[in-house]
Structures are given as structure tokens and as C-alpha cells.
Design a protein around this motif. Structure first.
Motif, PDB file in Angstrom:
ATOM      1  N   LEU A  17       0.830  -1.211   0.000  1.00 29.47           N
ATOM      2  CA  LEU A  17       0.000   0.000   0.000  1.00 29.47           C
ATOM      3  C   LEU A  17       0.863   1.259   0.000  1.00 29.47           C
ATOM      4  N   GLU A  18       1.935   1.218   0.758  1.00 32.74           N
ATOM      5  CA  GLU A  18       2.854   2.360   0.796  1.00 32.74           C
ATOM      6  C   GLU A  18       3.455   2.600  -0.590  1.00 32.74           C
ATOM      7  N   ASN A  19       3.890   1.530  -1.243  1.00 32.25           N
ATOM      8  CA  ASN A  19       4.443   1.653  -2.596  1.00 32.25           C
ATOM      9  C   ASN A  19       3.403   2.178  -3.568  1.00 32.25           C
ATOM     10  N   MET A  20       2.181   1.685  -3.443  1.00 27.62           N
ATOM     11  CA  MET A  20       1.100   2.121  -4.326  1.00 27.62           C
ATOM     12  C   MET A  20       0.831   3.612  -4.157  1.00 27.62           C
ATOM     13  N   GLU A  23       3.456   5.487  -6.058  1.00 28.86           N
ATOM     14  CA  GLU A  23       3.260   5.265  -7.491  1.00 28.86           C
ATOM     15  C   GLU A  23       2.103   6.119  -8.020  1.00 28.86           C
ATOM     16  N   VAL A  24       0.985   6.123  -7.298  1.00 28.30           N
ATOM     17  CA  VAL A  24      -0.181   6.900  -7.716  1.00 28.30           C
ATOM     18  C   VAL A  24       0.131   8.392  -7.670  1.00 28.30           C
ATOM     19  N   ALA A  25       0.791   8.848  -6.614  1.00 27.31           N
ATOM     20  CA  ALA A  25       1.153  10.262  -6.512  1.00 27.31           C
ATOM     21  C   ALA A  25       2.023  10.672  -7.694  1.00 27.31           C
ATOM     22  N   ASN A  26       2.972   9.826  -8.053  1.00 24.32           N
ATOM     23  CA  ASN A  26       3.845  10.106  -9.185  1.00 24.32           C
ATOM     24  C   ASN A  26       3.044  10.195 -10.484  1.00 24.32           C
ATOM     25  N   GLY A  46      -6.310  13.867  -1.196  1.00 17.30           N
ATOM     26  CA  GLY A  46      -7.561  13.190  -1.533  1.00 17.30           C
ATOM     27  C   GLY A  46      -7.515  12.556  -2.910  1.00 17.30           C
ATOM     28  N   HIS A  47      -6.865  13.236  -3.848  1.00 17.68           N
ATOM     29  CA  HIS A  47      -6.708  12.664  -5.188  1.00 17.68           C
ATOM     30  C   HIS A  47      -5.925  11.351  -5.128  1.00 17.68           C
ATOM     31  N   VAL A  48      -4.858  11.353  -4.358  1.00 19.64           N
ATOM     32  CA  VAL A  48      -4.028  10.149  -4.240  1.00 19.64           C
ATOM     33  C   VAL A  48      -4.856   9.017  -3.634  1.00 19.64           C
ATOM     34  N   GLY A  49      -5.501   9.289  -2.504  1.00 20.19           N
ATOM     35  CA  GLY A  49      -6.303   8.259  -1.844  1.00 20.19           C
ATOM     36  C   GLY A  49      -7.445   7.769  -2.713  1.00 20.19           C
ATOM     37  N   GLY A  50      -8.126   8.680  -3.383  1.00 22.59           N
ATOM     38  CA  GLY A  50      -9.241   8.300  -4.248  1.00 22.59           C
ATOM     39  C   GLY A  50      -8.796   7.435  -5.410  1.00 22.59           C
ATOM     40  N   GLU A  51      -7.670   7.778  -5.995  1.00 23.04           N
ATOM     41  CA  GLU A  51      -7.153   6.983  -7.120  1.00 23.04           C
ATOM     42  C   GLU A  51      -6.708   5.608  -6.643  1.00 23.04           C
ATOM     43  N   MET A  52      -6.149   5.530  -5.437  1.00 23.29           N
ATOM     44  CA  MET A  52      -5.770   4.226  -4.887  1.00 23.29           C
ATOM     45  C   MET A  52      -7.004   3.341  -4.743  1.00 23.29           C
ATOM     46  N   VAL A  53      -8.085   3.908  -4.224  1.00 18.99           N
ATOM     47  CA  VAL A  53      -9.323   3.142  -4.049  1.00 18.99           C
ATOM     48  C   VAL A  53      -9.866   2.700  -5.397  1.00 18.99           C
ATOM     49  N   ARG A  54      -9.872   3.600  -6.390  1.00 19.86           N
ATOM     50  CA  ARG A  54     -10.354   3.235  -7.728  1.00 19.86           C
ATOM     51  C   ARG A  54      -9.552   2.071  -8.304  1.00 19.86           C
ATOM     52  N   LYS A  55      -8.230   2.114  -8.143  1.00 20.45           N
ATOM     53  CA  LYS A  55      -7.387   1.041  -8.663  1.00 20.45           C
ATOM     54  C   LYS A  55      -7.657  -0.279  -7.939  1.00 20.45           C
ATOM     55  N   MET A  56      -7.820  -0.223  -6.619  1.00 19.02           N
ATOM     56  CA  MET A  56      -8.082  -1.450  -5.864  1.00 19.02           C
ATOM     57  C   MET A  56      -9.429  -2.057  -6.247  1.00 19.02           C
ATOM     58  N   ILE A  57     -10.443  -1.221  -6.443  1.00 17.38           N
ATOM     59  CA  ILE A  57     -11.762  -1.716  -6.857  1.00 17.38           C
ATOM     60  C   ILE A  57     -11.678  -2.320  -8.248  1.00 17.38           C
TER      61      ILE A  57
END
Length: 69
Positions: A17-20, A23-26, A46-57
Motif C-alpha cells: 500500500l505504501e508503494n502504491m 506510485e499513484v502520486a507520481n 484526496g486525489h491520491v487516496g481516491g485513485e488508490m481506491v479506484r485502482k483497488m476496486i
């Protein structure tokens, strides 16, 4: 009172999750650094967290559709 926390339910996934997160922020062009990031806005975080959730879903849906075949 809410009983929510940011604890990781599967401790072995903490590093992934830390790596993700980085990666998403980049990918979003957000300069996330190790340690303190108080210079970032709540919107950027919020953008970073939201994109992480979208990718996991998306990954979960892809895996679920493949296992159902």
C-alpha cells in the motif's frame, strides 16, 4: 463516536500500500515524499487516496470476473 481508523487489516500488505501511494502520486504529478508532507493540500492528498481506491476496486472486479469464468 466513529470507530474508524487507518489501520491496515492485513499487516503483510502495508508495504504494498505504501508503494502504491507513491506510485499513484507520481502518476498524478503530486510530489509526495517520504516523511512529512504538510506542504500538500487536502485536495492533492484526496486525489491520491481516491485513485488508490479506484485502482483497488478495478483490480478486485477484474479478478472476480476472471475467477467466475
Amino acid at each position: 463516536m466513529s470507530n474508524r481508523s487507518n489501520r491496515v487489516e492485513v499487516p503483510e500488505s502495508r508495504q504494498a500500500l505504501e508503494n502504491m501511494k507513491y506510485e499513484v502520486a507520481n502518476e498524478l504529478g503530486i510530489n509526495l515524499t517520504k516523511g512529512y508532507n504538510g506542504n500538500l493540500s487536502a485536495k492533492d492528498n484526496g486525489h491520491v487516496g481516491g485513485e488508490m481506491v479506484r485502482k483497488m476496486i478495478s483490480d478486485y472486479q477484474r479478478q472476480a470476473s476472471q475467477s467466475g469464468k
